[in-house]
Write an enzyme that holds these catalytic residues in place. Structure first.
Site, PDB file in Angstrom:
ATOM      1  N   HIS A 129       0.833  -1.203   0.000  1.00 14.92           N
ATOM      2  CA  HIS A 129       0.000   0.000   0.000  1.00 14.92           C
ATOM      3  C   HIS A 129       0.871   1.258   0.000  1.00 14.92           C
ATOM      4  CE1 HIS A 129      -2.968   3.026   1.019  1.00 14.92           C
ATOM      5  NE2 HIS A 129      -2.126   3.430   1.970  1.00 14.92           N
ATOM      6  N   HIS A 134       1.386   4.932  -2.644  1.00 14.24           N
ATOM      7  CA  HIS A 134       1.687   6.353  -2.393  1.00 14.24           C
ATOM      8  C   HIS A 134       2.870   6.906  -3.176  1.00 14.24           C
ATOM      9  CE1 HIS A 134      -1.066   7.350   0.929  1.00 14.24           C
ATOM     10  NE2 HIS A 134      -0.891   6.105   1.362  1.00 14.24           N
ATOM     11  N   GLU A 175      -5.748   9.383  -0.081  1.00 17.04           N
ATOM     12  CA  GLU A 175      -6.088   7.952  -0.036  1.00 17.04           C
ATOM     13  C   GLU A 175      -7.142   7.548  -1.067  1.00 17.04           C
ATOM     14  OE1 GLU A 175      -4.420   5.759   1.440  1.00 17.04           O
ATOM     15  OE2 GLU A 175      -3.415   6.730   3.123  1.00 17.04           O
ATOM     16  N   SER A 194      -3.925   0.718  -4.694  1.00 19.05           N
ATOM     17  CA  SER A 194      -3.271  -0.460  -4.124  1.00 19.05           C
ATOM     18  C   SER A 194      -4.261  -1.594  -3.887  1.00 19.05           C
ATOM     19  CB  SER A 194      -2.530  -0.094  -2.827  1.00 19.05           C
ATOM     20  OG  SER A 194      -3.430   0.419  -1.851  1.00 19.05           O
TER      21      SER A 194
HETATM   22 FE    FE Z   1      -2.090   5.278   2.886  1.00 20.60          FE
END
Ligand code: FE
Ligand code: PHE
Length: 292
Positions: A129, A134, A175, A194
């Site tokens: 993730h 990111h 997010e 993700s």
């Molecule tokens: Fe995150």
């Protein structure tokens, strides 16, 4: 993101700023293979789903050298592009630790990788993730500025007691954000890119609302941490997101003190509506109803 608002001591073995060595040599062959499975799956799915900035970042960092990326190999290129680096942490870190890293262009990434029975979903951010989700966006200069500004803004919001509102901004942008492009809606949020199932849900499912991003609106909307989102907010461009957050938030925070929350599935008269969702997924019990 980060855990609670108080200063806790770093866990044994971690430094004062909660970082640890990535310990790349200690990952097992099975852990490297888990990364490869997740990577192949997402890399095959994301063209047509993720925004160009994300896909370019993925290429630029060459995150698929086989197995879990070694931060020592990613960091020189990331640093050259935008001045960011990735640092390893054991898991969630306290808010002020998180903000301090971001304010200094360091992205704290979980060192561990999920187990094989958690390929589709886990609540704690692991290295897949954090790094796959990111880090590609951090190669984009505008997004890189936004994340640093967010770190500084977090320190400020904490002092003003409005962290809950600022955390919603993070949630609905960093997010779970969507971007409007000439080719249609695209994903830039790390929590979506993700996740294979949420990538499809966020763009294709008729259930969730998809609404135009509005700074204050976003900060008034609660979010779910346990299932697919019921609302996604769409920005017109990364620059527009950065521009909207450059203003002084103190007056906004003051107004939010007495403003009510917007129910998670509400559509307001002033919302720009991309999708008025059916909310069928949430109404049907969501993950609990579909878990095998
Ligand atoms: Fe995150
Ligand atoms: N401009 C915000 C403030 O005055 C800081 C901020 C920047 C917050 C970018 C989020 C994202 O507090």
């Amino acid at each position: 993101m980060s855990a609670d608002g108080f200063t806790a001591a770093p866990p044994p073995g971690a430094r004062e700023d909660w970082t640890i060595d990535q310990g790349w040599a200690d990952y097992t062959p099975e852990e490297h293979a888990t990364w490869d499975i997740l990577y192949e799956r997402q890399a095959a799915l994301l063209p047509g789903y993720a925004c160009d900035e994300f896909l370019h970042g993925l290429d630029a960092l060459n995150l698929h050298r086989g197995g879990i990326p070694n931060f020592d190999e990613i960091n020189p290129e990331l640093k050259r592009l935008t001045g960011w680096t990735v640092v390893a942490v054991p898991g969630l870190v306290p808010d002020e630790v998180f903000f301090d890293h971001l304010a200094n262009r360091r992205f704290p990434a979980g060192q561990f990788i999920r187990k094989r029975d958690q390929l589709d979903y886990l609540q704690e951010p692991d290295i897949f993730h954090d790094v796959f989700g990111h880090v590609p966006m951090l190669t984009d200069p505008v997004f890189a500025d936004y994340m640093e500004a967010y770190g500084k803004g977090g320190q400020r919001a904490q002092g003003l007691g409005r962290l809950q509102n600022l955390a919603r901004l993070y949630w609905y942008t960093v997010e779970f954000g969507l971007l409007e492009t000439p080719k249609g809606l695209r994903i830039y949020g790390a929590g979506i890119v993700s996740s294979r199932t949420e990538s499809i849900f966020a763009l294709d499912d008729p259930s969730p609302n998809r609404l135009g991003f509005d700074l204050v609106r976003t900060m008034r909307t609660p979010y779910r941490i346990d299932d697919f989102q019921q609302v996604y907010f769409v920005i017109p461009s990364l620059q527009a997101l950065l521009d909207a957050t450059l203003q002084d938030f103190a007056p906004i925070y003051a107004a939010l003190e007495t403003a009510s929350d917007v129910p998670i599935d509400a559509i307001l008269a002033e919302d720009r509506v991309f999708t008025a969702g059916t909310q069928a997924y949430a109404a049907g019990g969501g993950r609990l109803a579909t878990a095998d």
